[in-house]
Every structure is written in structure tokens, then in C-alpha cells.
Write a protein that holds these residues in place. Sequence first.
Motif, PDB file in Angstrom:
ATOM      1  N   GLY A   1       0.795  -1.224   0.000  1.00 34.65           N
ATOM      2  CA  GLY A   1       0.000   0.000   0.000  1.00 34.65           C
ATOM      3  C   GLY A   1       0.825   1.270   0.000  1.00 34.65           C
ATOM      4  O   GLY A   1       0.280   2.355  -0.125  1.00 34.65           O
ATOM      5  N   MET A   2       2.159   1.159   0.150  1.00 32.47           N
ATOM      6  CA  MET A   2       2.989   2.354   0.084  1.00 32.47           C
ATOM      7  C   MET A   2       3.908   2.271  -1.140  1.00 32.47           C
ATOM      8  O   MET A   2       4.913   2.966  -1.227  1.00 32.47           O
ATOM      9  N   VAL A   3       3.542   1.400  -2.070  1.00 28.30           N
ATOM     10  CA  VAL A   3       4.219   1.329  -3.361  1.00 28.30           C
ATOM     11  C   VAL A   3       3.564   2.410  -4.221  1.00 28.30           C
ATOM     12  O   VAL A   3       2.350   2.516  -4.247  1.00 28.30           O
ATOM     13  N   THR A   4       4.357   3.223  -4.904  1.00 30.61           N
ATOM     14  CA  THR A   4       3.734   4.310  -5.671  1.00 30.61           C
ATOM     15  C   THR A   4       3.036   3.755  -6.914  1.00 30.61           C
ATOM     16  O   THR A   4       3.377   2.692  -7.410  1.00 30.61           O
ATOM     17  N   ASP A   5       2.077   4.532  -7.415  1.00 27.15           N
ATOM     18  CA  ASP A   5       1.331   4.093  -8.596  1.00 27.15           C
ATOM     19  C   ASP A   5       2.242   3.967  -9.805  1.00 27.15           C
ATOM     20  O   ASP A   5       2.042   3.112 -10.653  1.00 27.15           O
ATOM     21  N   LEU A   6       3.260   4.814  -9.860  1.00 29.62           N
ATOM     22  CA  LEU A   6       4.139   4.711 -11.034  1.00 29.62           C
ATOM     23  C   LEU A   6       4.978   3.438 -10.976  1.00 29.62           C
ATOM     24  O   LEU A   6       5.297   2.860 -12.014  1.00 29.62           O
ATOM     25  N   ALA A   7       5.308   2.963  -9.773  1.00 30.13           N
ATOM     26  CA  ALA A   7       6.027   1.689  -9.664  1.00 30.13           C
ATOM     27  C   ALA A   7       5.130   0.547 -10.135  1.00 30.13           C
ATOM     28  O   ALA A   7       5.577  -0.376 -10.822  1.00 30.13           O
ATOM     29  N   ARG A   8       3.859   0.616  -9.777  1.00 27.64           N
ATOM     30  CA  ARG A   8       2.923  -0.420 -10.231  1.00 27.64           C
ATOM     31  C   ARG A   8       2.828  -0.412 -11.753  1.00 27.64           C
ATOM     32  O   ARG A   8       2.784  -1.459 -12.391  1.00 27.64           O
ATOM     33  N   ARG A   9       2.794   0.792 -12.330  1.00 27.39           N
ATOM     34  CA  ARG A   9       2.696   0.865 -13.792  1.00 27.39           C
ATOM     35  C   ARG A   9       3.986   0.368 -14.443  1.00 27.39           C
ATOM     36  O   ARG A   9       3.954  -0.275 -15.492  1.00 27.39           O
ATOM     37  N   ASN A  10       5.124   0.666 -13.814  1.00 27.76           N
ATOM     38  CA  ASN A  10       6.380   0.209 -14.392  1.00 27.76           C
ATOM     39  C   ASN A  10       6.506  -1.321 -14.344  1.00 27.76           C
ATOM     40  O   ASN A  10       7.034  -1.926 -15.264  1.00 27.76           O
ATOM     41  N   CYS A  11       6.027  -1.939 -13.283  1.00 29.58           N
ATOM     42  CA  CYS A  11       5.981  -3.415 -13.243  1.00 29.58           C
ATOM     43  C   CYS A  11       5.169  -3.916 -14.435  1.00 29.58           C
ATOM     44  O   CYS A  11       5.540  -4.878 -15.112  1.00 29.58           O
ATOM     45  N   SER A  12       4.048  -3.263 -14.681  1.00 26.03           N
ATOM     46  CA  SER A  12       3.149  -3.682 -15.743  1.00 26.03           C
ATOM     47  C   SER A  12       3.812  -3.548 -17.116  1.00 26.03           C
ATOM     48  O   SER A  12       3.674  -4.415 -17.980  1.00 26.03           O
ATOM     49  N   ARG A  13       4.547  -2.437 -17.310  1.00 27.82           N
ATOM     50  CA  ARG A  13       5.255  -2.251 -18.584  1.00 27.82           C
ATOM     51  C   ARG A  13       6.231  -3.393 -18.834  1.00 27.82           C
ATOM     52  O   ARG A  13       6.278  -3.966 -19.913  1.00 27.82           O
ATOM     53  N   LEU A  14       7.030  -3.709 -17.817  1.00 36.47           N
ATOM     54  CA  LEU A  14       8.040  -4.746 -17.968  1.00 36.47           C
ATOM     55  C   LEU A  14       7.396  -6.109 -18.234  1.00 36.47           C
ATOM     56  O   LEU A  14       7.791  -6.824 -19.143  1.00 36.47           O
ATOM     57  N   CYS A  15       6.417  -6.467 -17.417  1.00 40.60           N
ATOM     58  CA  CYS A  15       5.852  -7.813 -17.501  1.00 40.60           C
ATOM     59  C   CYS A  15       5.097  -8.030 -18.803  1.00 40.60           C
ATOM     60  O   CYS A  15       5.140  -9.117 -19.368  1.00 40.60           O
ATOM     61  N   SER A  16       4.423  -6.989 -19.310  1.00 48.44           N
ATOM     62  CA  SER A  16       3.694  -7.187 -20.566  1.00 48.44           C
ATOM     63  C   SER A  16       4.667  -7.286 -21.732  1.00 48.44           C
ATOM     64  O   SER A  16       4.519  -8.133 -22.597  1.00 48.44           O
ATOM     65  N   LYS A  17       5.691  -6.426 -21.742  1.00 45.67           N
ATOM     66  CA  LYS A  17       6.645  -6.484 -22.865  1.00 45.67           C
ATOM     67  C   LYS A  17       7.450  -7.773 -22.856  1.00 45.67           C
ATOM     68  O   LYS A  17       7.788  -8.312 -23.899  1.00 45.67           O
ATOM     69  N   LEU A  18       7.772  -8.262 -21.665  1.00 46.59           N
ATOM     70  CA  LEU A  18       8.596  -9.465 -21.585  1.00 46.59           C
ATOM     71  C   LEU A  18       7.747 -10.737 -21.537  1.00 46.59           C
ATOM     72  O   LEU A  18       8.285 -11.847 -21.564  1.00 46.59           O
ATOM     73  N   GLY A  19       6.430 -10.582 -21.436  1.00 48.41           N
ATOM     74  CA  GLY A  19       5.552 -11.758 -21.354  1.00 48.41           C
ATOM     75  C   GLY A  19       5.809 -12.566 -20.093  1.00 48.41           C
ATOM     76  O   GLY A  19       5.826 -13.785 -20.120  1.00 48.41           O
ATOM     77  N   VAL A  20       6.004 -11.865 -18.977  1.00 49.72           N
ATOM     78  CA  VAL A  20       6.346 -12.524 -17.717  1.00 49.72           C
ATOM     79  C   VAL A  20       5.139 -12.543 -16.782  1.00 49.72           C
ATOM     80  O   VAL A  20       4.487 -11.513 -16.574  1.00 49.72           O
TER      81      VAL A  20
END
Length: 651
Positions: free
Chosen positions: A383-402
Amino acid sequence: MCGIFGVVATTGDSPKAEALNAELFQLSESRGKEASGLAGIAGDTIRVLKSPVPSKQLMKTAAYANYVRDVVRGPCSSPTPRVATIGHSRLVTNGSQVEHANNQPVAVNGAVGVHNGIIVNEQALARLHALDCTSELDTEVLFGLVRKQSSVVRGLRNAYAEIQGVANVAMFAAELDQLALATNSGSVYYAVRGNLFAFASERYILDTALERCDLAPGATQLAAGHGLLVDLSTVEIQTFALAGTEAVSEHNGIHRTVEVEAQTRQATTSTFAGVRELREPAWFTEANEKNRERVSKLRRCVRCIQTESIPFVGLDANGICVDCRNHNPIVAKGRAALEETLSRRDATRVLVPLSGGRDSCYLLHYLVTELGIRPIAYTYDWGMVTDLARRNCSRLCSKLGVEHIIVSADIPQKRDYVRKNVEAWLTKPDLGVIPLFMAGDKQFFHYAEQVQKRTGMSWQIWGNNKLERSDFKTGFCGFDRAGYKDNSLIRMGAWHNAQILAYYAKAYATNRGYLNASIPDTLFSYFLYYVKKLDYLDFFDYIPWDEKTVVSTIIDRYDWEVATDTKSTWRIGDGTASFYNFIYWTIAGFTESDTFRSGQVRNGSMTRDEALRVVDEENRPRWASLDWYFRTIGVDLEKSVRTILAQKKLF
Ligand SMILES: [Zn+2]
């Protein structure tokens, strides 16, 4: 992110569909606890039930009982038995759960579905395609794109070609007698058992639910970049490539209506804050400029840039600090050594704890693109992870198919613990107690072990940066690090553990505000962080940490998002960092940046002059981030900041 699941069955007399739906709903709660919902087919209606409460709580309501009666049990006992239901457990990422429209399942133009993931270009897509959205949800944009086409498969293919970020979806459409699934990260597992089809976001969730319902486990992963259609009358499945053009047989010609149940329960608090673009007030700028002036007069180590105000920094007659005197260069063992180590167990089965910060993002990139490993990424969201960190996880995982497994804490409760401790701290500020604000994060280690076990991964590889030494945090508790020369980050002996515990015991005894409900959580975190032996590899023990490579890779290849209120790419995923660094800088004249950049100077990756320039920039207090932090925990920003500014300086 969230958990999605569903059951399709044509077994008339079996209560299995009902039991399986209940098990999947309960188990999916680990992925999101802020809202939950279901959608299913009852005759010629697609019924939607959703509420801003965790799934286990929703399951106790009359609305849930009615849903089960009409959508699951009723159809089971009808002459043409068929069950089709999907569900969702929500971790709030876009849009507050207070708004009914922001919760899932989401209905758009006759399609009803659930989505796990974060789409990061949703606003651009909504504008580009002139989508008229009623919620703040990226999901609505995704489904809006799908419905631009008359065919669901074509719609999914077109939408996935345009979206950026993770999307695992399940969808019913008014005209379609099939359930559609799609994924670009591989976080969908499914199983067909006789006349029954089921799916969930994680293998563990589906296998556990199947076993509890006396069905054979052994779920199949829907590979990243694929979709699947399940026929609602025969449970026949067809998989298809999202980037492909092969023909898929769609069973259209049905006419269903969508019925979203009215909101029966109002969420009282939102867990979504969102960063506001704010100009900082003049009094804040002025106070910081004065402090900056004062900091510029501090004596610093002549080799690195550590200030004399750092506890136990030990500047000697030559102006050299203890860390420069004891310096032990960090030597990376190299890629061959990493591959050799990995080969001792199954080198392909790797779990990557992903914080969304730059180092763990780079590590994930490296494993996939350099070593050809397809790891599973895992995040503990407290709950103290910033929204941009959540979005950056999403960018990486979708591009890498992880595949990305998120374990969600009870976020309102965690934030409430932080609020209580911050409020207590402000009544009697004490630099030694500051790590308490971050205590709730340490269960990252605990759940990493649990996820590793559940996914059967051989390794955990962490992206800890050895240059990020923050010995000063225990230094403020009176612990002299002089004897520590091995670059280890956190391990300490029993005596030092006793010293730190004694310090905290005293702080707690003299400030009753700390005696709150967070104590068991804090003790557990302490145990995990300082005491428990953990089994993991540190990526940067093997591959040298090079800031330019790390930053340019993630920004150029993944369009990695940076913060709006600092030029730094460091610590922007951690919502607490701007707060505690503001305190350290205001009261003690330095931040984590001074000790980190000093490490780089010592290791030869930055000149001393460059480090001085960088910390001057990085130490600037971040008003927009402070605003986010205080709104998130529910404490008054201005009053708190003024309290900190009024403290006696230690330099
Ligand atoms: Zn030094």
C-alpha cells in the motif's frame, strides 16, 4: 493488481461448479482485498454483482447468496444445465473503489468482463478512439476497444495490439455463447475436467481449488500472447494467438441483456490517492533554501561526500571517513559465475521479487533477454508502493511476457498502522525510529518464500544494490558500524540486534503512541529483516551495477515512467522515501542519497564533484510526493512538515 477466475460447467446435478466458484473466489482474495465482484449468465441475462469489500466479506452477504441461487445453483438444476460465472478480487490501481463504476466486473456495450493488470496508455487510447468512459478504469478502455469490432476475437486482437501494460481478461458478450479469455503476461491458468472448465490468475489458486473440490490438479498455462474461447454449452475450448490471423469459430446469435446490481454498500475510505501536480508553497521553498545553505557548510569526507553529521562517520584528522578507510571494493563475480550458480538447481525456474524500482526492473530484463530465462515476477504490495512503480511493473511484464504474481496486503490496515506510527513519531521526533514507517514492507521476504514454494521455483534472485548502504539508520540507534567491512546490507550479530531492540523498547516506553495495533506486524517484520536466514541470490553480486546501463535500458526499451517532482530515478517506487529523506535532510543535513553516492565515489563509478552535484539535486524535498504520502495515510501534510522544520538541527 487483481485476481480473476471463473467456472463454466454443463454438469446438471453436480454441486462442483458452486463449490469451485466459492473456493476460487476465496483464494483469489490474496491478490486484492479492496473490492470484489462476480458476473455470470442467468438465462438471457448477464448478472453483475460487485462491492467495495474483500471477497470473503461479500460471500457472507444476501446479495451473494442470491447470485449463487440465480447464476450457479438455479442453472445447475435446470433441464439444460449450464453454469458460466467469472469473478474478480481487486487491488485498487486506477480509480477509487468508492465509485461503483470503478469496481469489477465492468460492463461496456454489451460485454461484461474482468481484468487483471494495469494498462499504462489508457488515456491516450481513449482520446485516439474517442471512447466515452464512465469510470477511471483502464479496463473500460480495453473493453471499449474490443467492442469497436463486431467479433470478440478480432476485437481482442486489435485491442492487444494497441495497449501497453499487463492485461489478463475474461469476458462475456451479449451475442456470444462463449467465454473469452486473453493474456499478454501468462497470468491465466485453466483446466478442463469432464464437463467443467475453470480458470484463475495463478496455478496455485486453481490447483488448490480443484483439489479441494476432489478434482485432479494440474492446470495449464495460457501462454502470454494468447486467447481462448470456451463454449458455454459444450465446454469445448479453442486457443488462438492474439497477434495471429488464424480463424476462430465464434458462436454468435445470442441476445442477452446486462444487469448490473445497484450498489448496496458504500466504501467509506478510498485507497486510491493519485499524485497531484502541485506547486510547493513559498514557506516550504524558503525553509528548504535556508537548510540547503546550511548543509552546504557541512564538512564532508574528502574522498567520498559523507557529511560530518552522519552518525559514527568518524572523519579523521585527514578528513577521511570510516567507510573510506575500511573500503572493500565490490567486485562482481560475472555472468559465467551467475550461470554456473544457477545451474546447480533448475536454472530455468527463477522467481524475481519485483518492486517496480529501477534495479529489479533491470534484473528482470536481463534474465529474460540476456539469459533467456522466463522467470515469474512477484510483488508484495503493502500500500505504500507508488502508482508509477505499479505501472512500471506492468510495462516490464507485458513487454517481456512474464507472469506477475502480486500478493496484496490488507492495504487500509497497513496504512492505518503507518498513520498511527507517524502520528506518534511527530509528537516526539526521533531519527532512530524512522525505519518503523517502513516496517510493513518487510513481509516482502516472507511472501517471496511462500510464492517460491507454491510456484516450485528453484531460485529467488533479488536486485539488491550493495551500494545502497544505510548504516546510518541503525547509527541513529547508537549502533557503531565501524567493524563492518564486508558490504553486507542488513545482517547483524546477536549483540547488535539486542542493542537495536533495546533502543526501540526505550522509544516505545517513552512514547505511548507507538503502543498500537501495529506491534505484531512490526515484530514480524523485524524478525524477517534482521534475524531470519533467507535463501536467495543477489543479482548484483554477479553482474556489475552500472547506473547508466540500468537507467537507459529501462527507459529506452520499456518507456519506464519517471516521477514528476524529481530528476532522480532512484527510490521513486517507494512512497515513504520522500518523507524520511526530507526528515533526515532537514534535521541531520544528509539523506540516503549522500551515503549511496558516496559508495559510488568509493567504487569509482562517479567522481566526487559529480556526486556533490547529484545529491544537491536529489536532496531537494519533493512536495508532490509528500502530498501523496500524507493523503495516503490520512495525516495532515502542512502541520507535519512544519513540525519537522521546527525541530532542532543536529548539525
Ligand atoms: Zn569517505
